[in-house]
Design a protein around this motif. Structure first.
Motif, PDB file in Angstrom:
ATOM      1  N   UNK A  19      -8.820  -0.852   4.854  1.00  0.00           N
ATOM      2  CA  UNK A  19      -9.788  -0.077   4.077  1.00  0.00           C
ATOM      3  C   UNK A  19     -10.114  -0.717   2.726  1.00  0.00           C
ATOM      4  N   UNK A  20      -9.430  -1.802   2.387  1.00  0.00           N
ATOM      5  CA  UNK A  20      -9.512  -2.328   1.026  1.00  0.00           C
ATOM      6  C   UNK A  20     -10.918  -2.785   0.659  1.00  0.00           C
ATOM      7  N   UNK A  79      -6.380   3.254  -1.990  1.00  0.00           N
ATOM      8  CA  UNK A  79      -6.471   2.569  -0.699  1.00  0.00           C
ATOM      9  C   UNK A  79      -5.123   2.681   0.000  1.00  0.00           C
ATOM     10  N   UNK A  80      -5.138   3.304   1.183  1.00  0.00           N
ATOM     11  CA  UNK A  80      -3.886   3.532   1.916  1.00  0.00           C
ATOM     12  C   UNK A  80      -3.555   2.416   2.894  1.00  0.00           C
ATOM     13  N   UNK A 139       0.830  -1.203   0.000  1.00  0.00           N
ATOM     14  CA  UNK A 139       0.000   0.000   0.000  1.00  0.00           C
ATOM     15  C   UNK A 139       0.866   1.256   0.000  1.00  0.00           C
ATOM     16  N   UNK A 140       0.328   2.329  -0.596  1.00  0.00           N
ATOM     17  CA  UNK A 140      -1.003   2.474  -1.177  1.00  0.00           C
ATOM     18  C   UNK A 140      -1.122   1.824  -2.555  1.00  0.00           C
ATOM     19  N   UNK A 141      -2.370   1.386  -2.869  1.00  0.00           N
ATOM     20  CA  UNK A 141      -2.674   0.850  -4.186  1.00  0.00           C
ATOM     21  C   UNK A 141      -3.859   1.604  -4.757  1.00  0.00           C
ATOM     22  N   UNK A 142      -4.077   1.423  -6.050  1.00  0.00           N
ATOM     23  CA  UNK A 142      -5.202   2.036  -6.736  1.00  0.00           C
ATOM     24  C   UNK A 142      -6.077   0.934  -7.299  1.00  0.00           C
ATOM     25  N   UNK A 143      -7.369   0.948  -6.936  1.00  0.00           N
ATOM     26  CA  UNK A 143      -8.348   0.051  -7.539  1.00  0.00           C
ATOM     27  C   UNK A 143      -8.976   0.791  -8.703  1.00  0.00           C
ATOM     28  N   UNK A 156      -0.026  -0.373  -8.405  1.00  0.00           N
ATOM     29  CA  UNK A 156       0.778   0.318  -7.407  1.00  0.00           C
ATOM     30  C   UNK A 156       0.502   1.806  -7.516  1.00  0.00           C
ATOM     31  N   UNK A 157       0.243   2.450  -6.387  1.00  0.00           N
ATOM     32  CA  UNK A 157       0.005   3.892  -6.396  1.00  0.00           C
ATOM     33  C   UNK A 157       1.346   4.617  -6.291  1.00  0.00           C
TER      34      UNK A 157
END
Length: 619
Positions: A176-177, A171-172, A153-157, A201-202
């Protein structure tokens, strides 16, 4: 050349296409919903056809109705604009099957680039660098979370069929995912009819760089250089510019070359945009820019490219669709100066950017720069569509000149009673980091509090409002108003509960505001922001819901209900979700307590200020 054209869209892009088509001598046909019966694009077109009720899913998103309208009016071609059906390969194929010309890329190209996961795989094979992430077929929540945990994290959905900032969640934290995934899938299903997602990957210091490309049916592909679209709020672009600040020639050649390879990989025809994400932690570098997605249509921000190249991209689209080769070769295209565009939205930054709807009783966007709009004074802003009402574009000899010009344009914006983000945009432009080109996609989120204009007024603005009131009262134009023309000029005004009697003297300074007065109020416009002063002896107090009553901030659709009557809730807990103008808005508990009333269920349509629920405070 095409002789007649139906524009399968609305608002400013429909007006934009109509103007170029008419310049080329092409007969234009507009389509409209019930809500748009008197819209500007309908008035501008040579002919117009009603295609259904106000909701887009019953009108602008019904391909059969649009094709039927083209046949009814004898239109030879269909231009989809952007949004709606512009990237729908099945619709493009249906247009071709009906014997009409499709002003856009081939359906196979749209399919190849329409799903983000497949597009990234294709780009990787074509030698275009892509961001790390998961694009697999296993869409179970458990697998998606496992992949996100592995990426870190963070990632981007991101919805694979998404666009325009819809169907996307950052999503940090791992905790919270699942909530973010559910929200993303709901929005994707509602907006695109497809809830499949990918995980990326953010990038922590991201710049959004995109390249305008064009192809024709003769095998030619060129780029028209890059744009920077890093200033975003909730993944929605706000300010765009060309060329990208800090872009050197080596990096430009690399990213624009990759964009051309991407277009060639899908045998691309027409206008398209290759979007890249750059890790700008050490400036723009060729080895730190990765492919994100391709938009197989004209972009909202295409005017900045037109301004720096001197080309009309809609004319290019129409010529390519007519079978002509590209108007220019790559070596004939050059960058001239700098251009910046600001998107003017009908929304209130001071109220969390909630959409603002209603009639445009006063609407004047000034005379600075290039103005692209789909409305005029007296028109109404509908809750059914995107809240963008105009684009303000300024070209200058360099970036500083373009910034100064656009700030001047925003200072001239006068819109009432619908609220806009003009003051917010003005503050963005004047930010010292923006001026220095220190940008990334988190810029607005980090600085939000200082960028949102306050409702407070200083002494000079109080006096400016008084000058507007007195000038109007005496039939004088504000610019020619002379305080000493009146004996002790005075007026009583109220603003946000504060009441003042203002007696003006000749030498007292007042803000360089513009505005108007009616029987009840004075409205002053200053640096893009509208300030309302009451002329009544006592300020009016609007209706306020009782303690714990949660009211709809705008008309919309309830997309989820997360509690039941009688449930115990905590302050800030989401009770339900309201969708309006393509955006989701969480309605949360104002304090710890119990849900005493729940007046809606999922799927319900509600009006502004409808009481949705009531929470009783914990004892």
């Amino acid at each position: 050349m095409i002789q007649s054209l139906l524009i399968a869209n609305r608002g400013e892009i429909a007006c934009r296409v109509i103007r170029t088509a008419q310049k080329l001598g092409i007969r234009t046909v507009a389509v409209y919903s019930d809500a748009d019966a008197g819209a500007l694009h309908v008035r501008l077109a040579d002919e117009a056809v009603l295609i259904g009720p106000s909701p887009a899913r019953e009108s602008y998103l019904v391909g059969e109705k649009i094709i039927a309208a083209a046949r009814e009016k004898g239109a030879e071609a269909i231009h989809p604009g952007y949004g709606f059906l512009s990237e729908n390969a099945d619709f493009a194929q249906a247009v071709l099957d009906a014997g009409l010309v499709w002003v856009g890329p081939k359906p196979d190209s749209i399919r190849a680039m329409g799903l983000k996961d497949a597009a990234k795989s294709l780009m990787s094979k074509a030698g275009v660098p892509v961001t790390p992430g998961y694009m697999g077929d296993d869409q179970s929540a458990e697998r998606l979370k496992s992949e996100a945990d592995g990426i870190g994290y963070p990632v981007l959905i991101k919805a694979v069929a998404g666009g325009g900032g819809k169907g996307m969640r950052k999503v940090d934290e791992a905790t919270d995912f699942m909530d973010a995934l559910d929200s993303c899938r709901r929005e994707a299903a509602s907006s695109f009819g497809n809830d499949v997602v990918l995980i990326e990957k953010y990038i922590l210091s991201p710049r959004h760089i995109e390249v305008q490309i064009f192809g024709d049916a003769h095998g030619n592909v060129v780029h028209l250089f890059e744009r920077d679209c890093s200033l975003q709020r909730r993944h929605q672009k706000v300010i765009e510019e060309a060329p990208a600040p800090g872009m050197d020639e080596v990096t430009r050649d690399a990213v624009c070359g990759a964009a051309v390879r991407a277009a060639q990989a899908v045998d691309y025809e027409g206008a398209g945009t290759i979007e890249f994400i750059a890790d700008a932690s050490e400036g723009l570098r060729a080895d730190r820019i990765w492919f994100m997605e391709m938009n197989t249509r004209l972009q909202v921000e295409h005017p900045v490219t037109e301004e720096i190249t001197g080309q009309d991209l809609v004319e290019w689209q129409l010529r390519v669709a007519s079978g002509e080769p590209l108007p220019l070769r790559q070596d004939e295209l050059m960058i001239g100066g700098h251009a910046i565009e600001a998107r003017l939205y009908a929304e209130d930054p001071g109220s969390g950017f909630l959409p603002s709807v209603g009639k445009l009783d006063h609407f004047d966007l000034g005379e600075v720069g290039r103005i692209e709009t789909g409305v005029e004074e007296g028109d109404s802003i509908s809750p059914f569509y995107d809240p963008m009402i105009a684009k303000l574009v300024v070209h200058g000899e360099d970036r500083d000149a373009a910034i100064t010009g656009l700030a001047s344009a925003l200072d001239e914006v006068e819109v009432w009673p619908v609220r806009t983000n003009a003051g917010f945009l003005f503050n963005c432009l004047l930010d010292e980091d923006f001026a220095a080109g220190e940008l990334d996609t988190g810029f607005i989120a980090r600085k939000l509090e200082e960028l949102v204009p306050t409702a407070d007024v200083d002494e000079e603005l109080w006096r400016a409002a008084a000058v507007i009131a007195l000038a109007s009262e005496n039939g004088d134009e504000l610019a020619g108003f002379r305080l000493n023309a009146l004996a002790q000029p005075s007026v009583t005004l109220s603003h946000r509960g504060e009441r003042r009697r203002l007696v003006l003297a000749d030498k007292e300074p007042f803000a360089a505001a513009s505005g108007f007065r009616d029987e009840e109020r004075v409205v002053a416009f200053y640096e893009g922001q509208a300030y309302e002063f009451s002329l009544a002896s006592r300020g009016r107090v609007g209706a306020v819901a009782g303690d714990g009553a949660l009211v709809a901030p705008m008309p919309g659709k309830v997309t989820s209900v997360d509690v039941a009557a009688g449930d115990k809730v905590s302050r800030g807990q989401r009770l339900l979700t309201l969708e309006a103008m393509k955006m989701e808005h969480a309605i949360v508990a104002p304090f710890d307590g119990t849900v005493a009333e729940l007046n809606v269920e999922g799927g319900a349509q509600v009006q502004v200020e409808a009481v949705l629920a009531r929470v009783e405070a914990a004892a």
